[in-house]
Write a protein that holds these residues in place. Sequence first.
Motif, mmCIF file in Angstrom:
data_model
loop_
_atom_site.group_PDB
_atom_site.id
_atom_site.type_symbol
_atom_site.label_atom_id
_atom_site.label_comp_id
_atom_site.label_asym_id
_atom_site.label_seq_id
_atom_site.Cartn_x
_atom_site.Cartn_y
_atom_site.Cartn_z
ATOM 1 N N ARG A 14 -49.809 -36.248 -47.621
ATOM 2 C CA ARG A 14 -49.135 -34.980 -47.930
ATOM 3 C C ARG A 14 -50.012 -33.745 -47.910
ATOM 4 O O ARG A 14 -49.499 -32.631 -47.988
ATOM 5 C CB ARG A 14 -48.473 -35.073 -49.308
ATOM 6 C CG ARG A 14 -47.448 -36.180 -49.404
ATOM 7 C CD ARG A 14 -46.841 -36.261 -50.776
ATOM 8 N NE ARG A 14 -47.859 -36.576 -51.782
ATOM 9 C CZ ARG A 14 -47.750 -36.297 -53.067
ATOM 10 N NH1 ARG A 14 -46.688 -35.673 -53.527
ATOM 11 N NH2 ARG A 14 -48.703 -36.631 -53.914
ATOM 12 N N ARG A 77 -50.960 -28.201 -48.884
ATOM 13 C CA ARG A 77 -49.806 -29.084 -48.666
ATOM 14 C C ARG A 77 -49.384 -28.982 -47.202
ATOM 15 O O ARG A 77 -49.163 -27.887 -46.684
ATOM 16 C CB ARG A 77 -48.655 -28.702 -49.591
ATOM 17 C CG ARG A 77 -47.487 -29.664 -49.495
ATOM 18 C CD ARG A 77 -46.446 -29.487 -50.566
ATOM 19 N NE ARG A 77 -46.205 -28.101 -50.913
ATOM 20 C CZ ARG A 77 -45.778 -27.703 -52.117
ATOM 21 N NH1 ARG A 77 -45.573 -28.584 -53.065
ATOM 22 N NH2 ARG A 77 -45.569 -26.430 -52.357
ATOM 23 N N ASP A 108 -48.196 -25.682 -61.034
ATOM 24 C CA ASP A 108 -46.992 -26.026 -60.270
ATOM 25 C C ASP A 108 -47.152 -27.343 -59.511
ATOM 26 O O ASP A 108 -46.153 -27.966 -59.142
ATOM 27 C CB ASP A 108 -46.638 -24.928 -59.269
ATOM 28 C CG ASP A 108 -46.173 -23.636 -59.935
ATOM 29 O OD1 ASP A 108 -45.916 -23.645 -61.166
ATOM 30 O OD2 ASP A 108 -46.076 -22.618 -59.226
ATOM 31 N N ALA A 109 -48.400 -27.762 -59.271
ATOM 32 C CA ALA A 109 -48.664 -28.994 -58.518
ATOM 33 C C ALA A 109 -48.956 -30.187 -59.429
ATOM 34 O O ALA A 109 -49.136 -31.305 -58.949
ATOM 35 C CB ALA A 109 -49.840 -28.765 -57.565
ATOM 36 N N HIS A 110 -49.000 -29.960 -60.740
ATOM 37 C CA HIS A 110 -49.306 -31.043 -61.680
ATOM 38 C C HIS A 110 -48.198 -32.092 -61.682
ATOM 39 O O HIS A 110 -47.029 -31.780 -61.471
ATOM 40 C CB HIS A 110 -49.477 -30.499 -63.104
ATOM 41 C CG HIS A 110 -50.737 -29.716 -63.285
ATOM 42 N ND1 HIS A 110 -51.083 -29.166 -64.497
ATOM 43 C CD2 HIS A 110 -51.732 -29.381 -62.439
ATOM 44 C CE1 HIS A 110 -52.236 -28.519 -64.377
ATOM 45 N NE2 HIS A 110 -52.647 -28.639 -63.132
ATOM 46 N N GLN A 112 -47.493 -34.552 -59.690
ATOM 47 C CA GLN A 112 -46.873 -34.952 -58.432
ATOM 48 C C GLN A 112 -47.773 -35.876 -57.601
ATOM 49 O O GLN A 112 -47.446 -36.193 -56.460
ATOM 50 C CB GLN A 112 -46.498 -33.710 -57.623
ATOM 51 C CG GLN A 112 -45.486 -32.831 -58.343
ATOM 52 C CD GLN A 112 -45.234 -31.540 -57.616
ATOM 53 O OE1 GLN A 112 -44.885 -31.548 -56.439
ATOM 54 N NE2 GLN A 112 -45.419 -30.421 -58.297
#
Length: 189
Positions: A14, A77, A108-110, A112
């Motif tokens: 990803r 990403r 915001d990326a925590h 995942q």
Amino acid sequence: MTPFDFEEPIRTERVLMRLLTEADIDAVYSYQSRDDVCRYLLFEPRDRETVAAKVREHATHSRLEKDGDYLQLAVERVADGRVLGDMYITVKSAENQTLELGWTFHPDAHGQGFASECATALLRLAFDRMGAHRVIAELDPRNEGSIRLCTRLGMREEAHFREDLWFKGEWADTGVYAILDREWRALGA
């Protein structure tokens, strides 16, 4: 340990890990300027000018060979090109074949799996391409998210130093997590 020259991005399912560029300054500023992100980092929230200087400095580091050499890589990403955070890998001791990993991500990326994905790729680089014997992560033991990440990676707690660091106006602890090459191979990663 085999030296490594960063010549092309490291791609996972990803994300793309690549050298930072001037185009990343605003993205990096968006999380390095935050109190919640910097809580466990060795620096206070940064202004845009400081972030810009750091990004320019980090962009010039592209070889891992001797003590202190490091890569500070943008985590982009693949789906949309957004910079989610950055990964750090440094030669802690060339003689002892030891590398160190670190990570910082926008909130915001925590949660995942991006940090796990990136750290796993850097562990492969360390052990499979460079022939490292040991990889460590030094962290603030209050940082539960980083401790969970270390555990997911197969790292174990090696040390918990009490009040060994004057940190943001108070004495703070340091945790050390590590994994050996044979432990990494036993995971089948």
